[in-house]
Design an enzyme around this catalytic site. Structure first.
Site, mmCIF file in Angstrom:
data_model
loop_
_atom_site.group_PDB
_atom_site.id
_atom_site.type_symbol
_atom_site.label_atom_id
_atom_site.label_comp_id
_atom_site.label_asym_id
_atom_site.label_seq_id
_atom_site.Cartn_x
_atom_site.Cartn_y
_atom_site.Cartn_z
ATOM 1 N N GLU A 258 0.912 -1.082 -0.004
ATOM 2 C CA GLU A 258 -0.042 -0.109 0.009
ATOM 3 C C GLU A 258 0.881 1.191 -0.023
ATOM 4 O O GLU A 258 1.982 1.276 0.739
ATOM 5 C CB GLU A 258 -0.892 0.137 1.245
ATOM 6 C CG GLU A 258 -2.046 -1.040 1.287
ATOM 7 C CD GLU A 258 -2.985 -0.799 0.281
ATOM 8 O OE1 GLU A 258 -3.212 0.355 -0.321
ATOM 9 O OE2 GLU A 258 -3.657 -1.965 0.026
ATOM 10 N N THR B 62 11.157 3.045 0.465
ATOM 11 C CA THR B 62 11.079 4.427 0.184
ATOM 12 C C THR B 62 12.145 5.187 1.182
ATOM 13 O O THR B 62 12.471 4.763 2.259
ATOM 14 C CB THR B 62 9.572 4.780 0.672
ATOM 15 O OG1 THR B 62 9.615 6.405 0.477
ATOM 16 C CG2 THR B 62 9.193 4.346 1.930
ATOM 17 N N ASP B 63 12.259 6.467 0.727
ATOM 18 C CA ASP B 63 13.208 7.405 1.379
ATOM 19 C C ASP B 63 12.239 8.058 2.721
ATOM 20 O O ASP B 63 12.850 8.619 3.623
ATOM 21 C CB ASP B 63 13.617 8.868 0.658
ATOM 22 C CG ASP B 63 12.680 9.458 0.015
ATOM 23 O OD1 ASP B 63 11.370 9.274 -0.089
ATOM 24 O OD2 ASP B 63 12.989 10.476 -0.435
ATOM 25 N N GLU B 64 11.142 7.841 2.624
ATOM 26 C CA GLU B 64 10.166 8.322 3.626
ATOM 27 C C GLU B 64 10.341 7.829 5.143
ATOM 28 O O GLU B 64 9.913 8.467 6.149
ATOM 29 C CB GLU B 64 8.553 8.340 3.227
ATOM 30 C CG GLU B 64 8.375 8.883 1.916
ATOM 31 C CD GLU B 64 6.916 9.097 1.317
ATOM 32 O OE1 GLU B 64 6.169 9.519 2.454
ATOM 33 O OE2 GLU B 64 6.761 8.872 0.177
ATOM 34 N N TYR C 205 2.132 5.178 6.563
ATOM 35 C CA TYR C 205 2.577 4.673 5.341
ATOM 36 C C TYR C 205 4.062 4.417 5.705
ATOM 37 O O TYR C 205 4.684 3.308 5.681
ATOM 38 C CB TYR C 205 2.495 5.347 4.116
ATOM 39 C CG TYR C 205 3.268 5.015 3.090
ATOM 40 C CD1 TYR C 205 3.497 3.878 2.322
ATOM 41 C CD2 TYR C 205 4.321 5.923 2.573
ATOM 42 C CE1 TYR C 205 4.141 3.660 1.398
ATOM 43 C CE2 TYR C 205 5.389 5.632 1.454
ATOM 44 C CZ TYR C 205 5.271 4.287 0.955
ATOM 45 O OH TYR C 205 5.968 3.882 -0.012
ATOM 46 N N LYS D 253 6.283 0.880 6.173
ATOM 47 C CA LYS D 253 7.662 0.503 5.403
ATOM 48 C C LYS D 253 8.939 0.540 6.393
ATOM 49 O O LYS D 253 9.779 -0.221 6.012
ATOM 50 C CB LYS D 253 7.784 1.764 4.238
ATOM 51 C CG LYS D 253 6.872 1.732 3.187
ATOM 52 C CD LYS D 253 6.560 0.530 2.138
ATOM 53 C CE LYS D 253 7.953 0.280 1.530
ATOM 54 N NZ LYS D 253 7.748 -0.882 0.363
#
Ligand code: NAD
Ligand code: TYD
Length: 348
Positions: free
Chosen positions: A85, A131-133, A156, A160
């Site tokens: 997601e 992800t870089d998030e 999110y 991750k």
């Protein structure tokens, strides 16, 4: 013949990775496992569906029995895990869905690989795409490196980050041979129009408002999706086990500047008077927990593996806009039905 499992291959980035692997490696048998959620679309990979080295498997990575049986049946040599997601706004509405797919789903794949490979890890590889998030937000200065501490702010990015930790833990605890990459914001063809660039392209085409969150001064580092697929190919084949690589575009844009550029190019392409689309810009309520800035230091993958983006942002954006203008049918199909309800709920 190598048997490769790619998860999430009917989604945005996954479809580009599947296409690249199927076309570039005819000696591989590529299995695309995807649940076909709202974000998964077989139209995204229509051009390769009849290739003899390609198999599509519909299934949910949250179902551990199913995932274990699949590994037993095919005995994969490598896994590229992209199923997730992926939209921050949806994670704010329904965080548990993100824990299920991104955390439990990743766990199920890790367990299935560990059980199937039974500690005989030679020539095996589990590649987790992230992800870089996970690093949280930067201030106005600095870049994310592979050593930046994790500090996720959205459900999110927390999901991750959690999956990244499990991948690393399986490497340390069980010796699972993994590689992990953390990439910045992608853009390009087959991008579902809930994310900034495809959403705004679609809205400009349809003369709909462009909802800019907050003051628009949030910064993202944009990478053309096909360059991400090239990097993924390289890391899968040449990355070092138990290593993390950051991938980014060296390409920071404030949202509002990016939106203005998009408006300018679209006005030209659509033969509209200059400034027409900018009138559609509407500042709306900010996203809660909105990260101010992401920017990647991609020097490790550049120095160790020789990767850098192959197209400039201007070239990539031009290709992307042309693709959407030439694929109106695709856009129409993905924005009918459930998309309308989502849009109404998110932006009303
Ligand atoms: P996407 O939302 O476009 O596609 C996700 C795909 O996963 C869809 O095809 C969906 O059907 C499938 N999927 C979802 N839940 C599933 C489940 N339970 N079982 C099986 N399949 C399922 O996502 P994307 O933008 O292509 O991102 C792919 C990966 O790359 C994700 O892991 C994401 O975190 C990561 N990533 C994305 C970006 C970006 O800018 N989009 C940047 C860095 C990293
Ligand atoms: P998005 O494409 O959702 O990616 P991410 O949140 O993973 O970076 O959003 C990119 C930026 O654009 C982010 O700062 C939020 C902003 N944004 C808007 O201003 N309006 C919108 O309607 C959307 C979807 C995003």
């Amino acid at each position: 013949m190598k048997k490769i499992l790619i998860t999430g291959g009917a989604g945005f980035i996954g479809s580009h990775v599947v296409r690249r692997f199927v076309n570039k490696y005819p000696e591989y048998q590529v299995f695309n496992l995807d649940a076909l959620t709202y974000a998964g679309n077989l139209e995204n990979i229509k051009d390769i569906e009849d290739k003899s080295n390609y198999t599509f498997v519909k299934g949910d990575i949250v179902d551990d029995n199913f995932v274990n049986e699949l590994f037993k049946q095919y005995d994969f040599d490598g896994v590229l895990h992209l199923a997730a997601e992926s939209h921050v706004d949806r994670s704010i509405e329904d965080p548990l869905a993100f824990v299920k797919t991104n955390v439990i789903g990743t766990m199920n794949l890790l367990n299935a690989a560990k059980n199937q490979w039974k500690e005989n890890f030679e020539k095996k590889r589990f590649y987790h795409i992230s992800t870089d998030e996970v690093y949280g937000s930067l201030g106005t200065k600095g870049l994310f490196t592979e050593d930046t501490p994790y500090n996720p702010n959205s459900p999110y990015s927390a999901s991750k980050a959690s999956s990244d930790h499990f991948v690393r833990a399986y490497g340390e605890t069980y010796g699972l041979p993994y590689v992990l990459t953390n990439c910045s914001n992608n853009y390009g063809s087959y991008h579902f129009p809930e994310k900034l660039i495809p959403l705004f392209i679609n809205n400009i085409i349809n003369n709909k408002q462009l909802p800019v969150y907050g003051d628009g001064n949030y910064t993202r580092d944009w990478l053309f999706v096909e360059d991400h697929a090239i990097a993924i190919d390289l890391v899968f084949h040449e990355g070092k086990n138990h290593e993390t690589y950051n991938i980014g575009g060296f390409n920071e844009w404030k949202n509002i500047d990016l939106v203005r550029l998009l408006c300018e190019i679209m006005d030209q392409k659509l033969g509209r008077e200059k400034g027409t689309s900018q009138n559609l810009i509407t500042y709306v309520k900010d996203r809660p927990g909105h990260d101010l800035r992401y920017a990647i230091d991609a020097s490790k993958i550049n120095v160790d593996l020789g990767w850098k983006p192959s197209v400039t942002f201007e070239e990539g954006l031009e290709k992307t806009i042309n693709w959407y203008l030439n694929n109106e049918e695709w856009l129409k199909n993905v924005t009918s039905g459930a998309y309308k309800d989502y849009y109404q709920k998110q932006y009303s």
